[in-house]
Design an enzyme around this catalytic site. Sequence first.
Site, PDB file in Angstrom:
ATOM      1  N   SER A 154      50.453  49.911  18.147  1.00  0.00           N
ATOM      2  CA  SER A 154      49.103  49.515  17.343  1.00  0.00           C
ATOM      3  C   SER A 154      48.840  51.207  16.346  1.00  0.00           C
ATOM      4  O   SER A 154      47.520  50.933  14.770  1.00  0.00           O
ATOM      5  CB  SER A 154      47.965  49.859  18.197  1.00  0.00           C
ATOM      6  OG  SER A 154      48.246  51.679  18.704  1.00  0.00           O
TER       7      SER A 154
ATOM      8  N   HIS B 142      44.013  56.627  18.527  1.00  0.00           N
ATOM      9  CA  HIS B 142      44.299  56.380  16.956  1.00  0.00           C
ATOM     10  C   HIS B 142      43.895  57.806  15.993  1.00  0.00           C
ATOM     11  O   HIS B 142      42.738  57.951  16.192  1.00  0.00           O
ATOM     12  CB  HIS B 142      43.997  54.913  16.453  1.00  0.00           C
ATOM     13  CG  HIS B 142      44.594  54.282  17.826  1.00  0.00           C
ATOM     14  ND1 HIS B 142      44.000  53.830  18.661  1.00  0.00           N
ATOM     15  CD2 HIS B 142      45.643  53.270  17.674  1.00  0.00           C
ATOM     16  CE1 HIS B 142      44.858  52.654  18.866  1.00  0.00           C
ATOM     17  NE2 HIS B 142      45.762  52.362  18.214  1.00  0.00           N
TER      18      HIS B 142
ATOM     19  N   ASP C 208      39.936  56.887  16.648  1.00  0.00           N
ATOM     20  CA  ASP C 208      39.816  56.518  18.194  1.00  0.00           C
ATOM     21  C   ASP C 208      39.983  57.571  18.553  1.00  0.00           C
ATOM     22  O   ASP C 208      40.054  58.630  18.481  1.00  0.00           O
ATOM     23  CB  ASP C 208      39.245  55.188  17.999  1.00  0.00           C
ATOM     24  CG  ASP C 208      41.145  54.856  18.263  1.00  0.00           C
ATOM     25  OD1 ASP C 208      41.602  55.870  18.462  1.00  0.00           O
ATOM     26  OD2 ASP C 208      40.725  53.717  18.431  1.00  0.00           O
TER      27      ASP C 208
END
Length: 404
Positions: A55, A351, A348
């Site tokens: 991600s 991340h 977040d």
Amino acid sequence: MPTHFPSSPFHFFSIVLVSTLYLLFFLPSSGSTRVVFRSAEKKKNAAPLFVFGDSMVDNGNNVFLPNPEAKFDFLPYGVDFAEGPTGRLTNGMNPADVMAQLLNLPAFLPAAKDPLSKGERILNGLNYASGGSGILDSVADISACISLNQQIEHFRTATVRDLSSQLREKGQQLASFLSKSIFMFNAGGNDCSWMCSQANSGDGQCTAQEFLQSLLANFTQQLKAVYGVGARKFVLFGVQAIGCTPFARAASGMKDGYCKEEMNNAAISFNKLLSSSLGDLEKRQMPGSRIVYVDTYKIVRDVFDNPAPLGFRVINQTCCRLSKSSQNKMCEEGSAPCEDRDAYMYFDGVHFTEALYKHLAGKAYLSELSSEVYPYNVARLVDLELGPAASSNAYAETESHASS
């Protein structure tokens, strides 16, 4: 059509049109040494970029999957990205996007799972990364995403066939194209996090050498599979400080400024195994290759431990409101993010913000510190003249397969 780099005035760093390139350099200003962008004349030749991983570098592949756990194509993700939410797990660009700019590419890389990613669109490279992916297939299965093995197989089959056809029409050789391309990997973080989640607190299983050695063995085989097709220039991002994320610290009840060091030790141990294996990879297992190792852990931890000189002010809080349904890992859909996003380290629960990603990619591209990039930076890797991959038997077999 490919997505060209935007020139939006709303970005923290202005982005010029295709006729210019942003180069990173380290310029202290008002006490800050954060990496900043400067424009320079665009070089005649750009280095194609192929990205694999999780991600941290996913640019939207999960959007094309049926209900994956890590499918986040909604605001506030993408709030600072020209196209809005695209599946990137940050407010703007991620490291793959920044690296594409630094390599003089005219547009962001297409997502490999996008049905439109074929033909001339892939001549500047492709991004195969998938949020939730790991080196181990079992880790990817948890999020129903695209495993690293599947990403590599996509490259070795469909992409190589398409590239071979496109280059043949232009009178170019696939071997030369691949030997000049950059192959960027960001993997291992989800595997280490998964292992730590399985271990009882303090029992040492987080850094079990048998597991980490197995992880490295799997990753080595994956790199060799890409090498066997003709890849010669590799950029490997090490595992970040996974124990310093807001999610990891909150789940462990850590006070502000402290990290869950058991998780960090797993990252450090794997990174040491990986970095110490590179000499053998280049000389014996992947002769003719050149590998740049980026110490993501050090670069990230330096910001966490001393954020102010680098222009960051908030390291203990997330920029967005977290979703309880995601166990406080991801942003709550439709929530308003923080206003001063460039001051935040984390967007977040797991991340980073675009500001941190620009800092990280800038270090990878231009840092002269061997403690951050080894044995040299990506800019130097691009300039290296390597022999065509066609000299290897593995490549000759792939060329024959691609043209069949």
